[in-house]
Design an enzyme around this catalytic site. Structure first.
Site: not given
Ligand code: OSB
Ligand code: MG
Length: 380
Positions: A138, A164, A166, A192, A217, A242, A266, A294
């Protein structure tokens, strides 16, 4: 038989190698709450509370979790016998709303103790079947599309099986385009948003459909299951939830409403392993893939995540980067590593989490400590 007598809480501070920026804020140092649980039979186990310092990702913080564990949760476990750790979540949840990360820290510690009592690796205690798990990375929000593409390329070259990135308004379409162009069309790429958009952004988000992302996400708010369903109808890219999935009920609602097609589990967010397993099972029956997210955990939390990710329906790479991605030095030995194929080994040689906590290092990093439970055992 589980019969916890004592829970030692401590706070350590661990600086990240570099700040991690998501749409709702930046993390540069992790204040981490660690739990050491001791059973009446002398077995001990470790867990980590994943709550951040600020309520940016969820309502909890390390300080609310500490309070919840001391005041309400530890007393539900200490001195109470349980046949199996799978019964702990229900005992923690009766008439106690929320505080999932605090509940998870206690509950996951109980699973680790239970695994050690049975001399089982935590993975196998949970029903895990794999001996290695695929890993993704990520990558936080970067200043420019070119900087992000460079990061993504370096990660891909290291072997990560999923990249991934952000995103947030103002750092989305051009950033994803640059990464896709650099990596080529075959690499598993996803974005995400950490709840940074509203349904009014649907047309804008639909521009991401052009990049063949394996998922987007959490584009909308955590309570937006109905709005996510409306957005999913407008996107060809699968939505992965998420923040919205705080328990098995939300996973069932997501499936019923069509709010998404993939779930990031998670264990901290959902209250621990029993809840994670329930979500895993519901999704498996519905044909919904899950993967393990995570929270920039230390090597202790990572061990719990890797064990969970060894269950069969964790069919996509998890956010399970090796220790060196986050820290100059981790607090466990051996540190977590990833091979050139982007795989992390599931520790199967010993009982419990399968890594050794470096106590001297943890002691050196500890800024706060509190022991709950049996005064007789609380001599250290
Ligand atoms: O949304 O998954 C998230 C980090 C901080 C807050 C939220 C998230 C993340 C990550 C990091 O994506 C995943 C990791 O531990 O590497
Ligand atoms: Mg996320």
């Amino acid at each position: 038989m589980l019969n916890i007598q004592r829970i030692a809480l401590r706070e350590i501070r661990l600086p990240l190698k570099e700040p991690f920026r998501i749409s709702s804020g930046v993390l540069s140092e992790r204040r981490i709450c660690l739990l050491e649980l001791t059973d009446a039979d002398g077995t001990t186990g470790w867990s980590e509370c994943v709550a951040f310092e600020q309520p940016m990702y969820s309502a909890e913080t390390i300080d609310t979790a500490w309070l919840a564990i001391r005041e309400w949760l530890a007393p539900r476990v200490i001195g109470h016998a349980f046949e199996h750790p799978s019964a702990v979540f229900a005992a923690l949840s009766r008439n106690i709303c929320g505080h999932n990360m605090a509940k998870a820290a206690v509950e996951m510690g109980c699973w680790e103790v239970g695994a050690r009592q049975r001399k089982l690796p935590l993975s196998r205690m949970l029903g895990g079947t794999r001996d290695r798990v695929p890993t993704g990375i990520s990558i936080g929000i970067q200043a420019t599309p070119a900087a992000l593409a460079e990061r993504a390329k370096a990660a891909y070259d290291q072997g990560y099986g999923k990249i991934k990135v952000k995103i947030q308004p103002g750092a989305d379409v051009a950033f994803v385009a640059a990464v896709r162009e650099t990596l080529g069309s075959k690499v598993h790429l996803m974005a995400d948003a950490n709840s940074a958009y509203t349904l009014a952004d649907a047309d804008h988000l639909a521009k991401l459909d052009a990049f063949g992302l394996i998922m987007i996400e959490q584009p909308l708010g955590r309570d937006d299951l109905v709005r996510h369903a409306a957005l999913q109808r407008r996107l060809s890219t699968p939505i992965c939830l998420d923040e919205s999935i705080t328990g098995v009920d939300q996973a069932e609602d997501m499936i019923a409403l069509g709010s998404g097609r993939i779930v990031n589990i998670k264990p901290g967010r959902v209250g621990g392993f029993a809840s994670s397993k329930a979500i895993h099972d519901v999704c498996e029956r519905a044909g919904i893939p899950v993967w393990c997210g995570g929270m920039l955990e230390s090597g202790i939390g990572r061990a719990h995540n890797v064990a969970l990710a060894s269950l069969p329906n964790f069919s996509l790479p998890g956010d399970l980067s090796p220790s060196a991605r986050y820290w100059e030095q981790d607090i466990v030995t051996p540190e977590w590593t990833m091979d050139v194929d982007g795989m992390v080994q599931v520790p199967l040689d010993g009982p419990g989490i399968g890594v050794t906590v470096d106590l001297d290092r943890v002691d050196g990093l500890t800024v706060r400590r509190e022991v709950i439970g049996s005064a007789k055992m609380a001599t250290v």
